[in-house]
Design a protein around this motif. Structure first.
Motif, mmCIF file in Angstrom:
data_model
loop_
_atom_site.group_PDB
_atom_site.id
_atom_site.type_symbol
_atom_site.label_atom_id
_atom_site.label_comp_id
_atom_site.label_asym_id
_atom_site.label_seq_id
_atom_site.Cartn_x
_atom_site.Cartn_y
_atom_site.Cartn_z
ATOM 1 N N LEU A 73 2.845 -2.127 1.663
ATOM 2 C CA LEU A 73 1.798 -1.310 1.037
ATOM 3 C C LEU A 73 2.387 -0.125 0.275
ATOM 4 C CD1 LEU A 73 -0.917 -1.348 3.843
ATOM 5 C CD2 LEU A 73 -1.017 -2.481 1.619
ATOM 6 N N ILE A 74 3.420 0.503 0.836
ATOM 7 C CA ILE A 74 4.037 1.647 0.158
ATOM 8 C C ILE A 74 4.689 1.205 -1.152
ATOM 9 C CG2 ILE A 74 5.897 3.353 0.290
ATOM 10 C CD1 ILE A 74 5.248 3.607 3.295
ATOM 11 N N VAL A 75 5.432 0.101 -1.104
ATOM 12 C CA VAL A 75 6.048 -0.412 -2.327
ATOM 13 C C VAL A 75 4.966 -0.784 -3.335
ATOM 14 C CG1 VAL A 75 7.393 -2.304 -3.327
ATOM 15 C CG2 VAL A 75 8.153 -1.231 -1.197
ATOM 16 N N ASN A 76 3.943 -1.487 -2.867
ATOM 17 C CA ASN A 76 2.879 -1.943 -3.766
ATOM 18 C C ASN A 76 2.144 -0.780 -4.431
ATOM 19 O OD1 ASN A 76 1.389 -4.431 -4.667
ATOM 20 N ND2 ASN A 76 -0.325 -3.251 -3.862
ATOM 21 N N LEU A 134 -5.002 -2.430 -8.439
ATOM 22 C CA LEU A 134 -4.445 -3.359 -7.467
ATOM 23 C C LEU A 134 -3.171 -2.813 -6.825
ATOM 24 C CD1 LEU A 134 -4.910 -6.722 -9.426
ATOM 25 C CD2 LEU A 134 -6.258 -5.890 -7.475
ATOM 26 N N ALA A 135 -2.608 -1.789 -7.426
ATOM 27 C CA ALA A 135 -1.403 -1.161 -6.871
ATOM 28 C C ALA A 135 -1.811 -0.219 -5.742
ATOM 29 C CB ALA A 135 -0.632 -0.417 -7.955
ATOM 30 N N GLY A 136 -1.895 -0.716 -4.566
ATOM 31 C CA GLY A 136 -2.272 0.084 -3.398
ATOM 32 C C GLY A 136 -1.767 -0.628 -2.161
ATOM 33 N N ASP A 137 -1.705 0.019 -1.033
ATOM 34 C CA ASP A 137 -2.391 1.277 -0.833
ATOM 35 C C ASP A 137 -1.412 2.219 -0.152
ATOM 36 O OD1 ASP A 137 -4.154 3.093 1.012
ATOM 37 O OD2 ASP A 137 -5.452 2.396 -0.608
ATOM 38 N N TYR A 187 1.621 5.025 4.131
ATOM 39 C CA TYR A 187 2.214 6.244 4.671
ATOM 40 C C TYR A 187 1.592 6.603 6.013
ATOM 41 C CZ TYR A 187 4.831 7.402 0.438
ATOM 42 O OH TYR A 187 5.728 7.387 -0.598
ATOM 43 N N GLY A 188 0.254 6.503 6.089
ATOM 44 C CA GLY A 188 -0.409 6.812 7.346
ATOM 45 C C GLY A 188 0.053 5.898 8.457
ATOM 46 N N LEU A 189 0.196 4.598 8.155
ATOM 47 C CA LEU A 189 0.653 3.637 9.164
ATOM 48 C C LEU A 189 2.081 3.939 9.589
ATOM 49 C CD1 LEU A 189 0.136 1.126 10.844
ATOM 50 C CD2 LEU A 189 0.769 -0.274 8.853
ATOM 51 N N PHE A 190 2.931 4.349 8.645
ATOM 52 C CA PHE A 190 4.316 4.669 9.012
ATOM 53 C C PHE A 190 4.368 5.840 9.999
ATOM 54 C CE2 PHE A 190 8.363 6.804 8.659
ATOM 55 C CZ PHE A 190 9.267 5.756 8.732
ATOM 56 N N PHE A 191 3.611 6.893 9.737
ATOM 57 C CA PHE A 191 3.583 8.036 10.650
ATOM 58 C C PHE A 191 3.000 7.624 12.006
ATOM 59 C CE2 PHE A 191 4.612 10.387 6.943
ATOM 60 C CZ PHE A 191 5.075 11.629 7.347
ATOM 61 N N PHE A 192 1.994 6.759 11.995
ATOM 62 C CA PHE A 192 1.412 6.246 13.228
ATOM 63 C C PHE A 192 2.463 5.492 14.044
ATOM 64 C CE2 PHE A 192 -0.565 2.588 15.368
ATOM 65 C CZ PHE A 192 -1.467 3.228 16.211
ATOM 66 N N ILE A 193 3.229 4.625 13.383
ATOM 67 C CA ILE A 193 4.262 3.841 14.067
ATOM 68 C C ILE A 193 5.363 4.746 14.607
ATOM 69 C CG2 ILE A 193 5.986 2.016 13.799
ATOM 70 C CD1 ILE A 193 4.216 0.967 11.462
ATOM 71 N N ALA A 194 5.719 5.782 13.827
ATOM 72 C CA ALA A 194 6.736 6.729 14.294
ATOM 73 C C ALA A 194 6.294 7.389 15.600
ATOM 74 C CB ALA A 194 7.000 7.779 13.220
ATOM 75 N N THR A 229 12.668 -0.980 6.558
ATOM 76 C CA THR A 229 11.562 -0.241 5.930
ATOM 77 C C THR A 229 12.049 0.993 5.184
ATOM 78 O OG1 THR A 229 10.047 -0.989 7.651
ATOM 79 C CG2 THR A 229 9.370 0.922 6.369
ATOM 80 N N LEU A 230 12.891 1.767 5.834
ATOM 81 C CA LEU A 230 13.395 2.994 5.214
ATOM 82 C C LEU A 230 14.197 2.685 3.959
ATOM 83 C CD1 LEU A 230 13.598 6.111 5.643
ATOM 84 C CD2 LEU A 230 15.795 5.674 6.760
ATOM 85 N N GLU A 231 15.047 1.677 4.046
ATOM 86 C CA GLU A 231 15.868 1.295 2.895
ATOM 87 C C GLU A 231 15.005 0.765 1.747
ATOM 88 O OE1 GLU A 231 18.186 1.968 6.283
ATOM 89 O OE2 GLU A 231 16.522 0.545 6.099
ATOM 90 N N LEU A 232 13.974 -0.003 2.082
ATOM 91 C CA LEU A 232 13.051 -0.481 1.057
ATOM 92 C C LEU A 232 12.408 0.679 0.309
ATOM 93 C CD1 LEU A 232 11.316 -3.370 3.030
ATOM 94 C CD2 LEU A 232 12.467 -3.633 0.826
ATOM 95 N N TYR A 233 12.095 1.715 1.059
ATOM 96 C CA TYR A 233 11.459 2.883 0.447
ATOM 97 C C TYR A 233 12.381 3.538 -0.582
ATOM 98 C CZ TYR A 233 9.299 7.471 -0.027
ATOM 99 O OH TYR A 233 8.739 8.608 -0.529
ATOM 100 N N PHE A 234 13.632 3.772 -0.198
ATOM 101 C CA PHE A 234 14.550 4.470 -1.092
ATOM 102 C C PHE A 234 15.008 3.591 -2.262
ATOM 103 C CE2 PHE A 234 15.531 7.051 2.857
ATOM 104 C CZ PHE A 234 14.845 8.162 2.417
ATOM 105 N N VAL A 235 15.218 2.307 -1.997
ATOM 106 C CA VAL A 235 15.695 1.416 -3.065
ATOM 107 C C VAL A 235 14.588 1.150 -4.083
ATOM 108 C CG1 VAL A 235 16.592 -0.882 -3.601
ATOM 109 C CG2 VAL A 235 17.424 0.336 -1.579
ATOM 110 N N HIS A 236 13.362 0.949 -3.607
ATOM 111 C CA HIS A 236 12.293 0.619 -4.555
ATOM 112 C C HIS A 236 12.007 1.777 -5.505
ATOM 113 C CE1 HIS A 236 9.016 3.010 -2.697
ATOM 114 N NE2 HIS A 236 8.295 2.671 -3.745
ATOM 115 N N GLU A 237 12.266 3.021 -5.059
ATOM 116 C CA GLU A 237 12.075 4.171 -5.943
ATOM 117 C C GLU A 237 12.914 4.055 -7.209
ATOM 118 O OE1 GLU A 237 10.897 8.211 -3.654
ATOM 119 O OE2 GLU A 237 12.973 7.582 -3.371
ATOM 120 N N ARG A 238 14.069 3.413 -7.076
ATOM 121 C CA ARG A 238 14.989 3.292 -8.210
ATOM 122 C C ARG A 238 14.761 2.019 -9.015
ATOM 123 N NH1 ARG A 238 16.482 8.454 -8.700
ATOM 124 N NH2 ARG A 238 16.766 9.338 -6.619
#
Length: 332
Positions: free
Chosen positions: A25-28, A40-43, A48-55, A278-287
């Motif tokens: 969802l974050i990548v999308n 369609l680019a969501g959500d 982000y909310g789910l990531f903090f919940f899982i943490a 997950t963390l790596e996907l976040y940083f790599v997709h930004e680029r």
């Protein structure tokens, strides 16, 4: 959570599935240029909310078994986040010659805290706050803090109500957003208290509940964005998200989910790869996402190609950083 440390067996919850959902969802949420219809680019709000919940969930489960010292606890959080961030950020700082215009104070803000990443600053702050809530190892402390944080959230909600139309994007007021995401983290930690080693069997009804609540959430968000519903109702989306997360957690603890992943090993492997990186996907997709070369590929092939590049790179990065972390930082 109880009064004392527990020697119970590990909890039967598949956090990899939850992390995979959050990562996708974050990548999308950053793929507006990839879709013929940008909505369609969501959500990202969900992701982000789910990531903090899982943490919060993971740290709550850990606190039931053992409560580390703050130094050890925070070092583990730091060692998980920053090596990956630094590897990506320093690489692109050199490529773009950022250091030519970067002063010492700028470097501290960019590479230490809050960073120029909207994700790390609030996460590291919430990690620190959560420790002191978990430290007594009492569920009632988490519950009281969860409800206590609602007071400033409601106060900010009323104060910001005239400007709620500006909060329909992820760029919420930083304090309001920080408190909301901290509540999500607290909610995850609170629910961790009731998770044991046994699996649950309510997969069917939980799936119905998630589907209904998600449809309601999507409809509410679209109506708010289009002005059909007043913009000041936007924070209520987080109430729907909390309900969705509760039922997603039930699914993640279900016998049926474990059976499905066992019957479809390729799906299980894909979930494991995405969830573990997950963390790596976040940083790599930004680029990768902003690259015009990928955006110009015809839809939906552009998204397929993006993921075909993104996932292997992220998995390799996760394995490399994990090896570095174990060898040099002495953190598993």
């Amino acid at each position: 959570m109880g009064e004392a440390k527990s020697s119970a067996a590990p909890a039967a919850v598949n956090t990899r599935v939850l992390l995979a959902i959050a990562a996708i969802l974050i990548v999308n949420s950053h793929l507006e240029a990839y879709y013929p219809l940008s909505f369609l680019a969501g959500d990202g709000l969900f992701g982000y909310g789910l990531f903090f919940f899982i943490a919060g969930l993971g740290l709550g489960l850990s606190a039931k078994r053992d409560m580390r010292s703050f130094k050890d606890y925070y070092w583990r959080r730091f060692a998980r986040i920053y090596p990956t961030f630094w590897l990506m950020r320093l690489t692109f700082a050199f490529v773009h010659n950022d250091f030519a215009t970067m002063g010492p104070l700028d470097a501290v803000k960019i590479f230490l805290w809050p960073t120029d990443n909207t994700f790390i600053g609030p996460l590291m702050l919430d990690y620190a706050l959560l420790y002191f809530v978990l430290r007594p190892q009492r569920t009632e402390v988490i519950r009281k803090t969860l409800f206590g944080v609602m007071v400033p959230v409601l106060g900010l909600w009323v104060y910001l109500a005239p400007e709620m139309h500006m909060m329909q994007r992820m760029s919420l007021n930083w304090l309001f957003a920080g408190l909301i995401y901290f509540q999500m983290m607290l909610f995850g930690a609170y629910l961790a208290a009731d998770i044991g080693p046994e699996r649950k069997y309510r997969f069917g009804w939980d799936t119905v509940a998630v589907s209904f609540l998600f449809a309601l959430y999507v409809a509410a968000r679209l109506f708010i964005q289009r002005g059909t519903l007043p913009a000041m109702l936007y924070p209520l989306l987080f109430v729907l998200l909390a309900a969705i997360f509760y039922f997603l957690l039930q699914i993640a603890c279900s016998y049926e989910l474990a059976a499905i992943l066992k019957r479809v090993p390729r799906l299980a492997t894909l979930v494991m790869l995405i969830g573990a990186s997950t963390l790596e996907l976040y940083f790599v997709h930004e680029r990768l996402v902003p690259l015009a070369l990928l955006q110009e590929i015809v839809f939906p092939l552009n998204i397929v190609v993006l993921w075909m590049i993104l996932l292997p790179l992220s998995v390799l990065l996760e394995k490399a950083v994990s090896a570095f972390r174990r060898r040099y930082l002495k953190v598993n």
